[in-house]
Design a protein around this motif. Structure first.
Motif, short mmCIF file in Angstrom:
data_model
loop_
_atom_site.label_atom_id
_atom_site.label_comp_id
_atom_site.label_asym_id
_atom_site.label_seq_id
_atom_site.Cartn_x
_atom_site.Cartn_y
_atom_site.Cartn_z
N TRP A 1 -5.08 -45.41 -38.95
CA TRP A 1 -4.21 -44.49 -39.87
C TRP A 1 -3.07 -45.25 -40.27
O TRP A 1 -1.76 -44.59 -40.62
N GLU A 2 -2.98 -46.69 -40.50
CA GLU A 2 -1.91 -47.48 -40.98
C GLU A 2 -2.32 -47.45 -42.62
O GLU A 2 -3.02 -46.79 -43.09
N GLU A 3 -1.29 -48.30 -43.28
CA GLU A 3 -1.82 -48.39 -44.74
C GLU A 3 -2.78 -49.21 -44.82
O GLU A 3 -3.62 -50.01 -44.05
N PRO A 4 -3.74 -48.78 -46.02
CA PRO A 4 -5.06 -49.29 -46.27
C PRO A 4 -5.14 -50.87 -45.99
O PRO A 4 -6.27 -51.22 -45.41
N PRO A 5 -4.24 -51.81 -46.64
CA PRO A 5 -4.46 -53.18 -46.44
C PRO A 5 -4.18 -53.83 -44.86
O PRO A 5 -4.44 -54.92 -44.57
N ILE A 6 -3.74 -52.48 -44.04
CA ILE A 6 -3.63 -53.09 -42.59
C ILE A 6 -4.55 -52.60 -41.76
O ILE A 6 -5.28 -53.36 -41.03
N SER A 7 -5.00 -51.28 -42.21
CA SER A 7 -6.14 -50.81 -41.21
C SER A 7 -7.49 -51.11 -41.77
O SER A 7 -8.60 -51.29 -41.09
N GLY A 8 -7.79 -51.41 -43.13
CA GLY A 8 -9.01 -51.75 -43.68
C GLY A 8 -10.10 -50.98 -43.11
O GLY A 8 -9.98 -49.52 -43.03
N THR A 9 -11.25 -51.33 -42.90
CA THR A 9 -12.26 -50.52 -42.60
C THR A 9 -12.76 -50.71 -41.11
O THR A 9 -13.24 -49.70 -40.53
N HIS B 1 -8.64 -56.00 -37.92
CA HIS B 1 -8.32 -57.00 -38.92
C HIS B 1 -6.88 -57.59 -38.28
O HIS B 1 -6.86 -58.83 -39.12
N ASN B 2 -6.41 -57.31 -37.44
CA ASN B 2 -5.18 -57.88 -36.95
C ASN B 2 -4.59 -57.29 -35.71
O ASN B 2 -5.28 -56.57 -35.16
N LEU B 3 -3.67 -58.14 -35.26
CA LEU B 3 -2.96 -57.67 -34.03
C LEU B 3 -1.61 -56.77 -34.43
O LEU B 3 -0.72 -57.58 -34.92
#
Length: 289
Positions: free
Chosen positions: A37-45, A95-97
């Motif tokens: 539920w973060e911004e699309p480029p943070i949460s991705g798929t 996708h990230n930490l």
């Protein structure tokens, strides 16, 4: 550990008692899981690898993560266990930490990140109330800064989080974040480096929004990525704050959107009003800890 990590500089020996933030000497984590539920480029798929740290140096009266920000929940963990959590999230395909409200642990966290060498971007997800000294300690260790810019007027920030210097401090911190990450870099729709500034629209506070957007336009430009959040849900200690005891109206949110349009912002993430629901608040049940 004498702590002056945040702008409150309370100078508490956290080996003996907790500071204003509620944190002691060891890491305390309330949840570690993929977050969608973060911004699309943070949460991705695949989701963002969100680690929710207990405690907070702002402790806003309306905080939707009330249990965490007041350090009422969470489990004390070792440095080694934290890196194991990082490994687990990465192996699950995050996708990230995403280090959520980690300011109070920033000094030890910088030491860990320096040795850890994450294979995915590191996101520093904070309330914006950061000291320049702390941010400079994190330079080269954080790939994406995800700060809030909550209030413009000192009277409002004093009322809601007891920090009259909030805007002065947070705006300087955001300029430092931009200095460290001067370009917004994307690959396959995912942010790899950069800055996204979040602004939560509060009921009866839309006037704060325009002044914040004007500052961003003047100091960072209209290409700055803005996340305009509609998710305000009455939570926390609101008995003395009648203006905050309801969700925002469609008119309030649309007015904030129009401010951004009038100022020519090009990169804006918007939310639906139905995002203001308790179902979107994570369960702080020690998942993944």
């Amino acid at each position: 550990m004498i702590c002056n990590a945040c702008p409150r500089k309370c100078g508490v020996d956290r080996s003996k008692k907790s500071g204003f933030c509620g944190a002691g000497e060891s890491f305390v984590v309330a949840r570690a899981a993929k977050h969608f539920w973060e911004e699309p480029p943070i949460s991705g798929t695949n989701g963002s690898g969100a680690v929710f740290f207990s405690g907070c140096n702002l402790r806003c009266v309306f905080c939707q993560n009330f249990e965490v920000s007041r350090a009422k929940c969470g489990k004390e963990i070792t440095d080694k266990r934290l890196t194991e959590i990082f490994d687990s999230l990465i192996s699950e395909g995050a996708h990230n930490l995403n280090l959520v409200t980690a300011t109070q642990y920033s000094e030890r966290l910088s030491e860990i990140l320096r040795d850890y060498h994450s294979t995915v971007p590191v996101v520093y997800n904070c309330g914006g109330y950061e000291s320049l000294e702390t941010l400079r300690r994190l330079e080269g260790l954080v790939d994406i800064y995800l700060p809030d810019l909550k209030f413009f007027d000192p009277e409002r920030s004093m009322r809601y989080c007891g920090a009259a210097d909030y805007f002065e401090t947070a705006s300087a911190a955001i300029l430092e974040m931009r200095r460290q990450q001067p370009e917004d870099v994307f690959e396959d729709g995912l942010m790899k480096k950069g800055l996204i500034i979040r602004h939560l629209v509060l009921p009866k506070n839309v006037n704060q929004s325009r002044r914040i957007f004007e500052w961003i336009k003047e100091n960072l430009g209209a290409k700055t990525y803005i996340s305009l959040m509609a998710q305000y849900t009455p939570c926390g200690e609101l008995e003395s704050f009648p203006e905050l005891q309801r969700k925002i109206t469609r008119r309030e949110y649309e007015k904030a959107v129009s401010f951004l349009e009038d100022l020519g912002f090009e990169n804006v993430f918007l939310q639906e009003l139905d995002s203001a629901a308790e179902q979107f608040i994570p369960a702080f049940d020690l998942t993944g800890v």
